[in-house]
Design a protein around this motif. Structure first.
Motif, PDB file in Angstrom:
ATOM      1  N   LYS A  82      39.345 107.225  -5.179  1.00 50.69           N
ATOM      2  CA  LYS A  82      39.440 105.863  -4.171  1.00 50.69           C
ATOM      3  C   LYS A  82      38.719 106.761  -3.024  1.00 50.69           C
ATOM      4  N   ILE A  83      37.877 105.976  -2.245  1.00 50.85           N
ATOM      5  CA  ILE A  83      37.042 106.520  -1.070  1.00 50.85           C
ATOM      6  C   ILE A  83      37.087 105.378  -0.029  1.00 50.85           C
ATOM      7  N   VAL A  84      37.472 105.708   1.250  1.00 53.84           N
ATOM      8  CA  VAL A  84      37.541 105.175   2.394  1.00 53.84           C
ATOM      9  C   VAL A  84      36.559 105.648   3.445  1.00 53.84           C
ATOM     10  N   THR A  85      35.493 104.943   3.718  1.00 54.49           N
ATOM     11  CA  THR A  85      34.564 105.285   4.649  1.00 54.49           C
ATOM     12  C   THR A  85      34.527 104.472   6.094  1.00 54.49           C
ATOM     13  N   MET A  86      34.298 105.182   7.119  1.00 57.52           N
ATOM     14  CA  MET A  86      34.061 104.293   8.462  1.00 57.52           C
ATOM     15  C   MET A  86      32.752 104.675   8.804  1.00 57.52           C
ATOM     16  N   LEU A  87      31.761 103.857   9.175  1.00 56.05           N
ATOM     17  CA  LEU A  87      30.571 104.218   9.631  1.00 56.05           C
ATOM     18  C   LEU A  87      29.986 103.103  10.195  1.00 56.05           C
ATOM     19  N   PRO A  88      28.763 103.414  11.071  1.00 58.78           N
ATOM     20  CA  PRO A  88      28.125 102.456  11.599  1.00 58.78           C
ATOM     21  C   PRO A  88      27.599 101.161  10.643  1.00 58.78           C
ATOM     22  N   VAL A  89      27.665  99.698  10.971  1.00 56.10           N
ATOM     23  CA  VAL A  89      27.394  98.826   9.786  1.00 56.10           C
ATOM     24  C   VAL A  89      25.877  98.971   9.353  1.00 56.10           C
ATOM     25  N   SER A  90      25.347  99.478  10.450  1.00 54.88           N
ATOM     26  CA  SER A  90      23.627  99.435   9.954  1.00 54.88           C
ATOM     27  C   SER A  90      23.460 100.754   9.003  1.00 54.88           C
ATOM     28  N   TRP A  91      24.368 101.554   8.712  1.00 52.76           N
ATOM     29  CA  TRP A  91      24.280 102.730   7.688  1.00 52.76           C
ATOM     30  C   TRP A  91      25.000 102.297   6.352  1.00 52.76           C
ATOM     31  N   SER A  92      25.721 101.216   6.505  1.00 51.99           N
ATOM     32  CA  SER A  92      26.628 100.956   5.258  1.00 51.99           C
ATOM     33  C   SER A  92      25.879 100.538   3.976  1.00 51.99           C
ATOM     34  N   HIS A  93      24.575 100.213   4.087  1.00 49.86           N
ATOM     35  CA  HIS A  93      23.598  99.920   2.649  1.00 49.86           C
ATOM     36  C   HIS A  93      23.689 101.102   1.843  1.00 49.86           C
ATOM     37  N   GLY A  94      23.799 100.802   0.690  1.00 48.15           N
ATOM     38  CA  GLY A  94      23.439 101.957  -0.370  1.00 48.15           C
ATOM     39  C   GLY A  94      22.545 102.929  -0.141  1.00 48.15           C
ATOM     40  N   GLY A  95      22.318 103.943  -0.394  1.00 48.08           N
ATOM     41  CA  GLY A  95      21.376 104.981   0.001  1.00 48.08           C
ATOM     42  C   GLY A  95      21.057 105.395   1.120  1.00 48.08           C
TER      43      GLY A  95
END
Length: 128
Positions: free
Chosen positions: A85-98
């Motif tokens: 299980k993975i929980v990630t917090m990041l800027p929405v603009s970085w949330s696309h795969g890759g």
């Protein structure tokens, strides 16, 4: 969100590396650019390292939080990859795969997006 490095710990052997490594320096503060929690790997922060400000994920072992302010552009992603299980917090603009792979490959549009978000995070922390 800001952390201070109180101890430089090897990610492989878990031994104390003294005052510095190629990526970290004891006593320095780092703005967290993204957070990643995994059921197998623990908590890691995406920071700009001492190695030419190169961003990378670093274990938070040996760090203390100086500021717990969550940047205004962050979102939370929850994923399951097999039994992890993975929980990630990041800027929405970085949330696309890759995104992180594109950063490693030095894609110019991705770097521009990265720099824009980092500037915003530093501004929100009162560091610009």
């Amino acid at each position: 969100m800001i952390v201070k490095c109180n101890k430089v710990i090897s990610p492989v052997t878990k031994e104390d590396l003294g005052d510095k490594s190629p990526w970290l320096m004891k006593g320095n503060e780092y703005v967290i650019l993204a957070l990643d929690w995994s059921s197998k790997g623990g908590i890691e922060a995406y920071i700009q390292t001492e190695h030419y400000k190169e961003p990378r994920f670093i274990s938070l072992n040996g760090f203390e939080f100086i500021s717990r302010t969550i940047p205004s552009t962050w979102i939370t992603k929850i994923q399951e990859l097999g039994d992890e299980k993975i929980v990630t917090m990041l800027p929405v603009s970085w949330s696309h795969g890759g995104f992180f792979e594109d950063m490693e490959n030095q894609d110019l549009k991705t770097i521009e997006l990265f720099n824009k978000e980092v500037e915003q995070m530093y501004r929100e922390e009162g560091m610009l």
